[in-house]
Motif scaffolding. Structure first.
Motif, PDB file in Angstrom:
ATOM      1  N   UNK A 112       0.827  -1.211   0.000  1.00 12.71           N
ATOM      2  CA  UNK A 112       0.000   0.000   0.000  1.00 12.71           C
ATOM      3  C   UNK A 112       0.864   1.265   0.000  1.00 12.71           C
ATOM      4  N   UNK A 113       2.139   1.118   0.379  1.00 11.16           N
ATOM      5  CA  UNK A 113       3.003   2.272   0.585  1.00 11.16           C
ATOM      6  C   UNK A 113       4.130   2.384  -0.436  1.00 11.16           C
ATOM      7  N   UNK A 149       8.523  -0.183  -9.973  1.00  9.47           N
ATOM      8  CA  UNK A 149       9.002   1.206 -10.008  1.00  9.47           C
ATOM      9  C   UNK A 149       8.202   2.035 -11.009  1.00  9.47           C
ATOM     10  N   UNK A 150       7.733   1.414 -12.083  1.00  8.11           N
ATOM     11  CA  UNK A 150       6.875   2.121 -13.035  1.00  8.11           C
ATOM     12  C   UNK A 150       5.488   2.352 -12.438  1.00  8.11           C
ATOM     13  N   UNK A 151       4.968   1.338 -11.734  1.00  7.02           N
ATOM     14  CA  UNK A 151       3.659   1.483 -11.079  1.00  7.02           C
ATOM     15  C   UNK A 151       3.687   2.604 -10.056  1.00  7.02           C
ATOM     16  N   UNK A 156       1.451   7.376  -8.337  1.00  5.94           N
ATOM     17  CA  UNK A 156       2.098   8.073  -7.230  1.00  5.94           C
ATOM     18  C   UNK A 156       1.087   8.686  -6.262  1.00  5.94           C
ATOM     19  N   UNK A 157       0.044   9.280  -6.783  1.00  5.69           N
ATOM     20  CA  UNK A 157      -0.946   9.921  -5.913  1.00  5.69           C
ATOM     21  C   UNK A 157      -1.627   8.914  -4.986  1.00  5.69           C
ATOM     22  N   UNK A 162      -2.006   6.883   0.663  1.00  4.26           N
ATOM     23  CA  UNK A 162      -1.856   5.818   1.661  1.00  4.26           C
ATOM     24  C   UNK A 162      -0.767   6.166   2.668  1.00  4.26           C
ATOM     25  N   UNK A 163       0.338   6.717   2.173  1.00  3.24           N
ATOM     26  CA  UNK A 163       1.430   7.113   3.055  1.00  3.24           C
ATOM     27  C   UNK A 163       0.978   8.204   4.018  1.00  3.24           C
TER      28      UNK A 163
END
Length: 178
Positions: A112-113, A149-151, A156-157, A162-163
């Motif tokens: 999730x992070x 890394x692409x995902x 990113x949002x 979640x972060x």
């Protein structure tokens, strides 16, 4: 049909045979890592070696449970790694919190992070499972399937929300990062 160019395929082939790993030893799963590096299993024969800094590492190993406080540093470290980067979650704790699943201070789902390319199930995963996971990751890289890394960039949002929901803010505040 694979849409990658011939150069991407060649680069992925070479990447899969020379990987530096950064291990973030947060729990008991880290105990099984040294036997994986020694002569019986010898991960170095696969082209995998340890690295001390995130800026030169390709693989990020999270080897156990993560507290909310530690998650901030994991995200910070992950974002300092160059692309392409791959994440392997060791053991039950990174998947579902393990024996700490109901703790208010433990992260239950690492993916999730930050994006996780591969999980190694078990509590604690044996060196055989670790070796098999690295072999699987190498195969995924060669096929162009290890693309967490692409995902992370594309979503990113979602990761950031979640972060922020768990941490309030992701900024690392201490004498080294102010």
């Amino acid at each position: 049909m694979d849409e990658r160019s011939i150069w991407e395929k060649i680069a992925d082939q070479l990447r899969s045979r020379s990987m530096w790993m950064l291990h973030y030893c947060t729990g008991c799963g880290a105990v099984e890592l040294p036997p994986s590096m020694t002569s019986r299993f010898d991960l170095e024969r696969l082209g995998i070696g340890p690295m001390a800094t995130p800026r030169q590492a390709d693989i990020f190993l999270i080897t156990g449970y993560l507290s909310v406080k530690t998650l901030r540093r994991v995200i910070y470290t992950y974002e300092k790694m160059p692309d392409p980067k791959y994440v392997i979650g060791f053991g039950s704790c990174t998947i579902n919190g393990g024996i700490y699943y109901d703790s208010y201070a433990t992260i239950n789902r690492l993916d999730y992070y930050i994006p996780v390319d591969l999980y190694i199930a078990g509590c604690m995963p044996r060196p055989e499972a670790i070796f098999e996971a690295f072999t699987k990751l190498m195969e995924m890289i060669r096929k162009g399937e290890a693309n967490g890394w692409k995902r992370y960039k594309e979503n990113y949002e979602w990761y950031k929300q979640n972060q922020l929901r768990s941490l309030g803010e992701v900024i690392v505040r201490d004498e080294f990062h102010e």
